[in-house]
Design a protein around this motif. Sequence first.
Motif, PDB file in Angstrom:
ATOM      1  N   PHE A  59      42.233  85.309  11.281  1.00 21.99           N
ATOM      2  CA  PHE A  59      40.965  84.727  10.842  1.00 21.99           C
ATOM      3  C   PHE A  59      39.847  84.814  11.872  1.00 21.99           C
ATOM      4  CE2 PHE A  59      44.213  82.741   8.203  1.00 21.99           C
ATOM      5  CZ  PHE A  59      43.653  82.874   6.940  1.00 21.99           C
ATOM      6  N   LEU A  60      40.167  85.198  13.107  1.00 19.37           N
ATOM      7  CA  LEU A  60      39.125  85.324  14.121  1.00 19.37           C
ATOM      8  C   LEU A  60      39.096  86.709  14.763  1.00 19.37           C
ATOM      9  CD1 LEU A  60      39.427  81.850  15.929  1.00 19.37           C
ATOM     10  CD2 LEU A  60      37.754  82.552  14.204  1.00 19.37           C
ATOM     11  N   LEU A  61      40.211  87.133  15.337  1.00 20.44           N
ATOM     12  CA  LEU A  61      40.225  88.393  16.086  1.00 20.44           C
ATOM     13  C   LEU A  61      40.098  89.615  15.184  1.00 20.44           C
ATOM     14  CD1 LEU A  61      43.017  87.658  18.748  1.00 20.44           C
ATOM     15  CD2 LEU A  61      40.535  87.448  18.983  1.00 20.44           C
ATOM     16  N   TYR A  62      40.896  89.679  14.140  1.00 23.34           N
ATOM     17  CA  TYR A  62      40.880  90.881  13.290  1.00 23.34           C
ATOM     18  C   TYR A  62      39.544  91.082  12.575  1.00 23.34           C
ATOM     19  CZ  TYR A  62      42.417  94.470  10.028  1.00 23.34           C
ATOM     20  OH  TYR A  62      42.528  95.633   9.313  1.00 23.34           O
TER      21      TYR A  62
ATOM     22  N   PHE B 114      42.423  96.164  -4.134  1.00 22.06           N
ATOM     23  CA  PHE B 114      41.458  95.317  -3.433  1.00 22.06           C
ATOM     24  C   PHE B 114      40.989  94.219  -4.374  1.00 22.06           C
ATOM     25  CE2 PHE B 114      37.066  94.272  -2.190  1.00 22.06           C
ATOM     26  CZ  PHE B 114      37.315  93.813  -0.896  1.00 22.06           C
ATOM     27  N   ILE B 115      41.155  92.963  -3.949  1.00 19.79           N
ATOM     28  CA  ILE B 115      40.749  91.812  -4.755  1.00 19.79           C
ATOM     29  C   ILE B 115      39.317  91.447  -4.369  1.00 19.79           C
ATOM     30  CG2 ILE B 115      41.301  89.429  -5.372  1.00 19.79           C
ATOM     31  CD1 ILE B 115      44.180  89.961  -4.532  1.00 19.79           C
ATOM     32  N   SER B 116      38.398  91.761  -5.230  1.00 19.49           N
ATOM     33  CA  SER B 116      36.977  91.620  -4.893  1.00 19.49           C
ATOM     34  C   SER B 116      36.546  90.165  -4.718  1.00 19.49           C
ATOM     35  CB  SER B 116      36.118  92.273  -5.983  1.00 19.49           C
ATOM     36  OG  SER B 116      36.402  91.698  -7.252  1.00 19.49           O
ATOM     37  N   TRP B 117      37.179  89.237  -5.459  1.00 20.30           N
ATOM     38  CA  TRP B 117      36.752  87.843  -5.359  1.00 20.30           C
ATOM     39  C   TRP B 117      37.318  87.132  -4.133  1.00 20.30           C
ATOM     40  CZ3 TRP B 117      40.941  84.695  -5.203  1.00 20.30           C
ATOM     41  CH2 TRP B 117      42.111  85.131  -5.807  1.00 20.30           C
ATOM     42  N   LEU B 118      38.255  87.778  -3.417  1.00 20.84           N
ATOM     43  CA  LEU B 118      38.828  87.160  -2.218  1.00 20.84           C
ATOM     44  C   LEU B 118      37.879  87.386  -1.038  1.00 20.84           C
ATOM     45  CD1 LEU B 118      41.350  85.716  -1.041  1.00 20.84           C
ATOM     46  CD2 LEU B 118      42.221  87.983  -0.431  1.00 20.84           C
ATOM     47  N   PRO B 119      37.359  86.318  -0.428  1.00 22.32           N
ATOM     48  CA  PRO B 119      36.375  86.484   0.665  1.00 22.32           C
ATOM     49  C   PRO B 119      37.031  86.857   1.989  1.00 22.32           C
ATOM     50  CG  PRO B 119      36.803  84.156   0.315  1.00 22.32           C
ATOM     51  CD  PRO B 119      37.606  84.894  -0.731  1.00 22.32           C
ATOM     52  N   TYR B 120      37.764  87.946   1.977  1.00 19.70           N
ATOM     53  CA  TYR B 120      38.418  88.384   3.214  1.00 19.70           C
ATOM     54  C   TYR B 120      38.619  89.891   3.154  1.00 19.70           C
ATOM     55  CZ  TYR B 120      41.615  88.587   7.188  1.00 19.70           C
ATOM     56  OH  TYR B 120      42.189  88.862   8.402  1.00 19.70           O
ATOM     57  N   GLY B 121      38.222  90.580   4.220  1.00 21.87           N
ATOM     58  CA  GLY B 121      38.516  91.997   4.344  1.00 21.87           C
ATOM     59  C   GLY B 121      37.574  92.904   3.600  1.00 21.87           C
ATOM     60  N   LYS B 122      37.598  94.178   4.048  1.00 23.15           N
ATOM     61  CA  LYS B 122      36.763  95.202   3.432  1.00 23.15           C
ATOM     62  C   LYS B 122      37.571  96.178   2.582  1.00 23.15           C
ATOM     63  CE  LYS B 122      33.509  95.113   7.313  1.00 23.15           C
ATOM     64  NZ  LYS B 122      32.864  95.925   8.393  1.00 23.15           N
TER      65      LYS B 122
ATOM     66  N   PHE C 210      48.841  81.452  16.996  1.00 24.40           N
ATOM     67  CA  PHE C 210      48.296  82.763  17.382  1.00 24.40           C
ATOM     68  C   PHE C 210      48.048  83.640  16.155  1.00 24.40           C
ATOM     69  CE2 PHE C 210      49.197  87.264  17.811  1.00 24.40           C
ATOM     70  CZ  PHE C 210      48.132  87.649  18.614  1.00 24.40           C
ATOM     71  N   PHE C 211      49.038  83.733  15.273  1.00 24.48           N
ATOM     72  CA  PHE C 211      48.872  84.614  14.115  1.00 24.48           C
ATOM     73  C   PHE C 211      47.736  84.130  13.212  1.00 24.48           C
ATOM     74  CE2 PHE C 211      53.355  85.655  15.194  1.00 24.48           C
ATOM     75  CZ  PHE C 211      53.158  86.995  15.448  1.00 24.48           C
ATOM     76  N   PHE C 212      47.505  82.823  13.171  1.00 23.67           N
ATOM     77  CA  PHE C 212      46.356  82.307  12.429  1.00 23.67           C
ATOM     78  C   PHE C 212      45.054  82.763  13.087  1.00 23.67           C
ATOM     79  CE2 PHE C 212      43.042  79.157  11.772  1.00 23.67           C
ATOM     80  CZ  PHE C 212      43.059  78.990  10.405  1.00 23.67           C
ATOM     81  N   VAL C 213      44.971  82.632  14.412  1.00 22.82           N
ATOM     82  CA  VAL C 213      43.768  83.044  15.144  1.00 22.82           C
ATOM     83  C   VAL C 213      43.528  84.544  14.992  1.00 22.82           C
ATOM     84  CG1 VAL C 213      42.768  83.278  17.454  1.00 22.82           C
ATOM     85  CG2 VAL C 213      43.898  81.154  16.801  1.00 22.82           C
TER      86      VAL C 213
ATOM     87  N   TRP D  38      44.029  97.089   2.912  1.00 22.82           N
ATOM     88  CA  TRP D  38      44.838  96.866   4.111  1.00 22.82           C
ATOM     89  C   TRP D  38      44.435  95.569   4.813  1.00 22.82           C
ATOM     90  CZ3 TRP D  38      49.130  97.310   6.419  1.00 22.82           C
ATOM     91  CH2 TRP D  38      49.255  97.133   7.786  1.00 22.82           C
ATOM     92  N   ASP D  39      43.159  95.274   4.887  1.00 23.86           N
ATOM     93  CA  ASP D  39      42.708  94.018   5.479  1.00 23.86           C
ATOM     94  C   ASP D  39      43.297  92.821   4.730  1.00 23.86           C
ATOM     95  OD1 ASP D  39      41.237  95.581   7.163  1.00 23.86           O
ATOM     96  OD2 ASP D  39      39.286  95.113   6.272  1.00 23.86           O
ATOM     97  N   GLN D  40      43.279  92.889   3.418  1.00 26.07           N
ATOM     98  CA  GLN D  40      43.818  91.784   2.629  1.00 26.07           C
ATOM     99  C   GLN D  40      45.338  91.718   2.733  1.00 26.07           C
ATOM    100  OE1 GLN D  40      42.254  92.075  -1.368  1.00 26.07           O
ATOM    101  NE2 GLN D  40      40.200  91.385  -0.726  1.00 26.07           N
ATOM    102  N   SER D  41      45.970  92.852   2.972  1.00 27.32           N
ATOM    103  CA  SER D  41      47.414  92.851   3.186  1.00 27.32           C
ATOM    104  C   SER D  41      47.770  92.026   4.422  1.00 27.32           C
ATOM    105  CB  SER D  41      47.918  94.292   3.352  1.00 27.32           C
ATOM    106  OG  SER D  41      49.297  94.314   3.670  1.00 27.32           O
ATOM    107  N   LEU D  42      46.996  92.175   5.496  1.00 25.02           N
ATOM    108  CA  LEU D  42      47.212  91.370   6.698  1.00 25.02           C
ATOM    109  C   LEU D  42      46.978  89.885   6.420  1.00 25.02           C
ATOM    110  CD1 LEU D  42      45.521  93.558   9.466  1.00 25.02           C
ATOM    111  CD2 LEU D  42      47.938  92.960   9.315  1.00 25.02           C
ATOM    112  N   PHE D  43      46.013  89.582   5.585  1.00 23.86           N
ATOM    113  CA  PHE D  43      45.720  88.191   5.224  1.00 23.86           C
ATOM    114  C   PHE D  43      46.909  87.559   4.510  1.00 23.86           C
ATOM    115  CE2 PHE D  43      44.382  85.402   1.729  1.00 23.86           C
ATOM    116  CZ  PHE D  43      43.838  84.347   2.446  1.00 23.86           C
ATOM    117  N   PHE D  44      47.442  88.255   3.497  1.00 25.59           N
ATOM    118  CA  PHE D  44      48.571  87.711   2.746  1.00 25.59           C
ATOM    119  C   PHE D  44      49.823  87.604   3.634  1.00 25.59           C
ATOM    120  CE2 PHE D  44      46.226  89.554  -1.011  1.00 25.59           C
ATOM    121  CZ  PHE D  44      45.886  88.323  -1.542  1.00 25.59           C
TER     122      PHE D  44
END
Length: 517
Positions: A108-111, A208-216, A102-105, A219-225
């Motif tokens: 990478f999908l819902l958020y 914000f890590i610009s080269w990471l293809p996730y989030g705007k 669930f947390f993966f979904v 905070w978005d990247q914080s959820l990813f990590f």
Amino acid sequence: MEIPQFGKWRSFFWPIHRAELKKFLPMLFIFFLIAFNYNVLRSYKDTIVVTASHSGAEVIPFIKLWAVLPSALLSALLFTRLSNRFTREKVFYIIMSSFLVFFFVFAFLLYPARESLHPNAWANQLQEILPKGFKGFIAIYRNWTYTLFYVMSELWSTTIFTVLFWGFANEVTKVGEAKRFYGILTAGGNIAGVFAGCTAIAFSGNVFISWLPYGKNSWDQSLFFMTCTMIGTGLVTMFIFRWLNVHVIGPSERARKEDEIPPKIRMSMRENFSYLARSKYLICIALIVFAYNVAINLVEVVWKDQMKRLYPDASDYNAYMGQVMIAMAILASVAGLLTTSKAIQRYSWTACALVPTAVVAITGMAFFHFAAFPNHGLTWIVAALNVTPLVLCVTLGSIQNCFSRASKYTFFDATKEIAFIPLSNESKLKGKAAIDGVGSRLGKSGGSAIHQGLILMCSSLSAAIPYVAGIFLVIIFIWALSAISLGKRFDQLIAEKAKLDIPDAPVTERKEALHEG
């Protein structure tokens, strides 16, 4: 003369025998990793719903009553069905894997698709039609993916932490071992809280890590990590659990004679609650769990409402939660290492069980007094520290949360789990499934229902604080009476068991010789 003294200090901090390390250390590592994920989720689940658009702390009571409680009932039903069909080990893997998927979904999908998935237009129309007090209810619908994340994070604490791990520990641990093991286990969980707090702070940095293809944004990247870390620790947990069952628990169970192994107990939720209703002993445990969760929920919602006013930004809010988590974990670790393990061995069950009652009562009333009357009692501290009443109120709430949670992770958890051990396998399985699987959620939902009713009546959380404080005192009184009653029954059960010479190892209980009336 020095060697005996060293032995005393060693037994105080580490009362584990060398022959027990093969079983204890894997249990400690499993508990540490589960507790780490639990504490990380505690920080993120609150941040994501409280700081969401058109939301606030008032959404928490609505989520716990209308989303978490039904989900807890379904989770308990699923657990009983799985337990009837599969072995204890397979149930652990199935449920743990379901949470990780669930947390993966979500990450990478819902958020990433939340803006298109959230029905903001319809929610705005509802907000115009319904009274102001329904803001929390509308927020559940508006930010439904966040609500789902909150629900699964809450279920982690009951399903993974309480039902799966503690149910497993109580099944493979003797009463004598538990009095030495559980204090250190809870201390390990508290140390995990320190790491979780540091992780939350590190991930919440405004970078914000610009080269990471996730989030705007950061905070978005914080959820990813956070998600990647949680999934990794979950996989390691399952690996250690597998090793423990293959190399330690499995051989010890196979070494027992077939006629000594009790038959598998089939469970259903109706039978579990029916069994619970017939046992005064289990009812007392249920009341203690219920009262704790109601009391802590009554305080936390008010505290989080104050904290949202002070930290409206998600990253700042989560970072502050991380700081509180670190302070809480350090306090609980020190208490666990210096007092809990030895206190449980030296003092009565009742005395240890009343410690969290007193801590929650004293700190809770102090916080409610200042939250309701910020211009009375502590104005001299506000002037001396040159801070606003809001800052002081949030600080008092943080102190209350630290001391209350520290007492919960040490004395409350240890005494509650020890209370299950002398019971028969049937009482333990059915009672624990009903109490920990649903009872704790009923407590949190009960506190949420109280908040929800008062918010609808008073139109705001701040105006309802005096009423919340009065109900809080009533709950504390019920908690204390239940602990005293359970303590008497616990001592009586242990004495009867000693007279009948029944081994205290849960897996060797062979007869229903005790009546837990």
